[in-house]
Enzyme design. Structure first.
Site, short mmCIF file in Angstrom:
data_model
loop_
_atom_site.label_atom_id
_atom_site.label_comp_id
_atom_site.label_asym_id
_atom_site.label_seq_id
_atom_site.Cartn_x
_atom_site.Cartn_y
_atom_site.Cartn_z
N THR A 196 0.86 -1.19 0.00
CA THR A 196 0.00 0.00 0.00
C THR A 196 0.90 1.24 0.00
OG1 THR A 196 -1.81 -1.06 1.15
CG2 THR A 196 -1.59 1.31 1.52
N ARG A 205 -15.11 -6.10 0.04
CA ARG A 205 -14.46 -5.65 1.28
C ARG A 205 -13.81 -4.27 1.07
NH1 ARG A 205 -8.93 -4.18 2.76
NH2 ARG A 205 -8.65 -4.64 4.96
N ILE A 206 -14.04 -3.38 2.00
CA ILE A 206 -13.39 -2.06 1.95
C ILE A 206 -12.48 -1.96 3.17
CG2 ILE A 206 -13.78 0.43 2.10
CD1 ILE A 206 -16.44 -0.06 0.57
N GLY A 207 -11.26 -1.49 2.95
CA GLY A 207 -10.30 -1.39 4.06
C GLY A 207 -10.29 -0.01 4.70
N ASP A 208 -9.23 0.25 5.44
CA ASP A 208 -9.11 1.50 6.19
C ASP A 208 -8.64 2.68 5.32
OD1 ASP A 208 -6.64 0.02 5.94
OD2 ASP A 208 -5.72 1.61 7.13
N THR A 245 -0.71 1.91 7.04
CA THR A 245 -0.64 0.72 6.20
C THR A 245 -0.56 -0.50 7.09
OG1 THR A 245 0.69 -0.54 4.65
CG2 THR A 245 1.87 1.11 5.94
N GLY A 246 -1.41 -1.48 6.81
CA GLY A 246 -1.43 -2.69 7.64
C GLY A 246 -2.77 -3.37 7.51
N GLY A 298 -6.18 -3.57 7.61
CA GLY A 298 -7.16 -2.48 7.63
C GLY A 298 -8.20 -2.59 8.73
#
Ligand code: ASP
Length: 341
Positions: free
Chosen positions: A208, A236-239, A259-260, A262
């Protein structure tokens, strides 16, 4: 002809008074704009911090691979520094750096984005302006070569903050962005990571990208762009595209890109909480970042980059490594992958 002597009047109000009121309103208006005008003066001071993902990064990677990563990070940092040194804004630098990363197949953004469990790419990105708290984000886009630019267009051209899936892809077309086939993002490396993931060999694939800046006008900005996590469920939606989680900027405190994993960043509102520790507890940027990364998140969750309005910065992580770099107007220009020894 009406004489404009001091005795003249309009609706019973003496003319002299009208002139005074007019001058007063001009002064008030000018005062109202004063902070903006002052903020437009170049201070000569800027800071830029970038990341290219945190995760399990083996120190025994081949020298040629290592060199390629260093070269890409150097290039990205150089692009951002040039914008800021030339009097560009933090928003311009963030967008330009992330657009570069979105074309570099080594990183999990744009070309080189990871695959979902359905073997496709769904991209997320967000950008935030610390001066105004204006922000824009996109999630789950499948045909946009530069999600970070689309996120900026959401901010500039719509009353919304986050557009997702077909709506976001359609908005891109409306904005004149030429759609790309989903396979445009494919790389053999990400394909083999999906194959490993299907064999239950799961690791947190990194890549990312994020950028945070303080510009010469004293304004902060943050941006993040990603393909998410290998094998994520479609939808799926991340952070990263969520303001306050993976991306946050506020001139009063800091600009942050995470980054990681989410889900952990969302659970812990990482970006907003770093800002809150500074705003409400008076913590320094470094202490606030350290607390969230090492006391709130768990080992292996990820990392963040952050900068405050004094130009202090943090690049902290609880994984084996984080691709990262920092440059500023004092001549600092540093690229790192693993922990400082
Ligand atoms: N935080 C990103 C996500 O969960 C992935 C990453 O940073 O590696 O979508």
């Amino acid at each position: 002809m009406i004489g404009l002597s001091s005795e003249s009047s309009v609706s019973g109000i003496p003319f002299r008074k009208i002139v005074k009121l007019f001058l007063l309103s001009v002064l008030i208006a000018a005062a109202g704009f004063a902070p903006t005008a002052a903020a437009q003066e170049r201070s000569g001071k800027y800071t830029i911090v970038i990341h290219g993902g945190a995760g399990t990064i083996s120190e025994s990677m081949p020298e040629s691979v290592k060199a390629a990563y260093y070269a890409s990070l150097k290039k990205a940092l150089g692009i951002g520094r040039e914008v800021l040194a030339g009097g560009g804004t933090s928003m311009q630098a963030v967008e330009k750096v992330l657009r570069y990363f979105e074309t570099d197949p080594k990183f999990n953004a744009g070309i080189g984005a990871v695959f979902t469990s359905a073997g496709k790419h769904e991209l997320d990105a967000a950008i935030m302006d610390g001066a105004t708290l204006k922000c824009g984000a996109v999630a789950g886009v499948e045909h946009v070569a530069h999600p970070i630019t689309l996120a900026k267009l959401v901010m500039e051209k719509t009353p919304h903050i986050l557009l997702a899936y077909q709506g976001a892809d359609a908005f891109a077309v409306k904005m004149g962005m030429k759609p790309v086939p989903n396979s445009y993002f494919d790389t053999p490396q990400r394909k083999s990571e999906l194959e490993m993931w299907m064999k239950q060999i799961k690791s947190h694939d990194h890549g990312t990208v994020g950028c945070v800046c303080l510009d010469e006008y004293g304004n902060l900005a943050a941006g993040t762009s990603t393909g998410g996590l290998t094998g994520k469920l479609p939808g799926r939606i991340g952070d990263s595209p969520l303001v306050g989680d993976g991306t946050y900027a506020n001139n009063q405190t800091c600009a942050v890109s995470g980054t990681g994993i989410g889900e952990e960043y969302m659970r812990n509102a990482v970006g907003f909480n770093i800002n809150a520790l500074m705003a409400y507890k008076g913590m320094s940027l470094k202490d606030a970042v350290h607390h969230i990364i090492h006391d709130v998140l768990k080992p292996g969750d990820g990392g963040v980059i952050a900068v405050d309005r004094k130009g202090d910065y943090a690049m902290d992580f609880n994984t084996t490594g984080m691709f990262r770099g920092v440059a500023n107007s004092d001549g600092l220009f540093e690229i790192r992958i693993w922990k400082d020894k």
